[in-house]
Motif scaffolding. Structure first.
Motif, PDB file in Angstrom:
ATOM      1  N   LEU A 116     -94.639 -18.702-114.030  1.00 47.55           N
ATOM      2  CA  LEU A 116     -94.241 -17.675-114.981  1.00 47.55           C
ATOM      3  C   LEU A 116     -93.549 -18.198-116.266  1.00 47.55           C
ATOM      4  CD1 LEU A 116     -90.611 -17.484-115.192  1.00 47.55           C
ATOM      5  CD2 LEU A 116     -90.934 -16.779-112.859  1.00 47.55           C
ATOM      6  N   ILE A 117     -93.525 -17.266-117.286  1.00 48.57           N
ATOM      7  CA  ILE A 117     -93.149 -17.624-118.590  1.00 48.57           C
ATOM      8  C   ILE A 117     -91.812 -16.605-119.007  1.00 48.57           C
ATOM      9  CG2 ILE A 117     -93.581 -17.875-121.092  1.00 48.57           C
ATOM     10  CD1 ILE A 117     -96.412 -18.526-120.148  1.00 48.57           C
ATOM     11  N   ASP A 118     -90.857 -17.235-119.286  1.00 46.30           N
ATOM     12  CA  ASP A 118     -89.691 -16.364-120.010  1.00 46.30           C
ATOM     13  C   ASP A 118     -89.268 -16.683-121.406  1.00 46.30           C
ATOM     14  OD1 ASP A 118     -87.460 -14.787-119.993  1.00 46.30           O
ATOM     15  OD2 ASP A 118     -86.381 -15.859-118.491  1.00 46.30           O
ATOM     16  N   ILE A 119     -89.432 -15.724-122.212  1.00 44.19           N
ATOM     17  CA  ILE A 119     -88.973 -15.952-123.621  1.00 44.19           C
ATOM     18  C   ILE A 119     -87.766 -15.165-123.591  1.00 44.19           C
ATOM     19  CG2 ILE A 119     -89.391 -15.574-125.891  1.00 44.19           C
ATOM     20  CD1 ILE A 119     -91.444 -17.497-124.706  1.00 44.19           C
ATOM     21  N   LEU A 120     -86.477 -15.756-123.806  1.00 47.57           N
ATOM     22  CA  LEU A 120     -85.247 -15.183-124.060  1.00 47.57           C
ATOM     23  C   LEU A 120     -85.059 -14.513-125.219  1.00 47.57           C
ATOM     24  CD1 LEU A 120     -83.119 -18.525-123.127  1.00 47.57           C
ATOM     25  CD2 LEU A 120     -83.729 -16.675-121.520  1.00 47.57           C
ATOM     26  N   PRO A 121     -84.250 -13.394-125.212  1.00 44.74           N
ATOM     27  CA  PRO A 121     -83.807 -12.619-126.159  1.00 44.74           C
ATOM     28  C   PRO A 121     -83.045 -13.510-127.301  1.00 44.74           C
ATOM     29  CG  PRO A 121     -83.083 -11.604-124.211  1.00 44.74           C
ATOM     30  CD  PRO A 121     -83.508 -13.210-123.872  1.00 44.74           C
ATOM     31  N   PHE A 122     -83.192 -12.947-128.443  1.00 38.28           N
ATOM     32  CA  PHE A 122     -82.196 -13.345-129.681  1.00 38.28           C
ATOM     33  C   PHE A 122     -80.971 -13.655-129.300  1.00 38.28           C
ATOM     34  CE2 PHE A 122     -79.427 -12.589-133.149  1.00 38.28           C
ATOM     35  CZ  PHE A 122     -79.994 -13.508-134.135  1.00 38.28           C
ATOM     36  N   ALA A 123     -80.188 -14.673-129.701  1.00 36.71           N
ATOM     37  CA  ALA A 123     -78.974 -14.975-129.402  1.00 36.71           C
ATOM     38  C   ALA A 123     -78.411 -15.728-127.882  1.00 36.71           C
ATOM     39  CB  ALA A 123     -77.858 -14.074-129.458  1.00 36.71           C
TER      40      ALA A 123
ATOM     41  N   GLY B  57     -74.820 -18.320-124.929  1.00 38.64           N
ATOM     42  CA  GLY B  57     -75.092 -17.317-125.976  1.00 38.64           C
ATOM     43  C   GLY B  57     -74.671 -17.836-127.165  1.00 38.64           C
ATOM     44  N   THR B  58     -75.257 -17.536-128.393  1.00 40.36           N
ATOM     45  CA  THR B  58     -74.827 -17.730-129.615  1.00 40.36           C
ATOM     46  C   THR B  58     -74.140 -16.572-130.413  1.00 40.36           C
ATOM     47  OG1 THR B  58     -76.898 -17.197-130.512  1.00 40.36           O
ATOM     48  CG2 THR B  58     -76.675 -19.600-129.818  1.00 40.36           C
ATOM     49  N   ALA B  59     -74.155 -15.369-129.794  1.00 43.24           N
ATOM     50  CA  ALA B  59     -73.474 -14.205-130.548  1.00 43.24           C
ATOM     51  C   ALA B  59     -73.181 -13.350-129.348  1.00 43.24           C
ATOM     52  CB  ALA B  59     -74.446 -13.579-131.487  1.00 43.24           C
ATOM     53  N   PRO B  60     -71.713 -12.742-129.459  1.00 41.56           N
ATOM     54  CA  PRO B  60     -71.318 -11.973-128.361  1.00 41.56           C
ATOM     55  C   PRO B  60     -72.103 -10.576-128.237  1.00 41.56           C
ATOM     56  CG  PRO B  60     -69.773 -11.865-130.340  1.00 41.56           C
ATOM     57  CD  PRO B  60     -70.678 -12.769-130.586  1.00 41.56           C
TER      58      PRO B  60
END
Length: 117
Positions: free
Chosen positions: A3-10, A54-57
């Motif tokens: 499987l491939i998982d591209i994480l959301p922004f942040a 996480g890089t942003a709340p």
């Protein structure tokens, strides 16, 4: 299976490559998780953990790509919501503070005054 998982922004993962379920789990520093070459016997499961930062709340919904299989066809996706409450703020530990003072002394010799009372 894979499987491939591209994480959301942040959201991000550190880069790594480890054996998992007879295949390889690869995370590429910043945003992708790839499982390839895994094998799962009938009735069994394959589980793995990945550290996500996480890089942003906020609330971030992550949905994987389809699970692919040479023998059983494609499977479904998986989805989860990650809540990042507070982004860590770097602090100056003792050695970092000493390094900063040392760099300041190198940058401006003779110009640093210490006031004592």
């Amino acid at each position: 299976m894979g499987l491939i998982d591209i994480l959301p922004f942040a959201l991000s993962v550190p880069g790594a490559s480890v054996p998992v379920c007879g295949g390889t789990l690869t995370t590429t520093a910043a945003d992708s998780i790839v499982l390839s070459g895994a094998t799962i016997a009938v009735g069994n499961t394959c589980q793995f953990n990945v550290t996500v930062t996480g890089t942003a709340p906020g609330n971030f919904t992550n949905t994987t790509g389809l699970v692919n299989s040479a023998n059983g066809g494609n499977g479904g996706t998986a989805s989860a919501t990650l809540t990042v409450l507070q982004v860590p703020i770097p602090t100056l530990d003792g050695w970092m503070l000493a390094l900063l003072v040392g760099l300041l002394l190198l940058a401006s010799p003779g110009q640093l005054r210490v006031l004592a009372t």
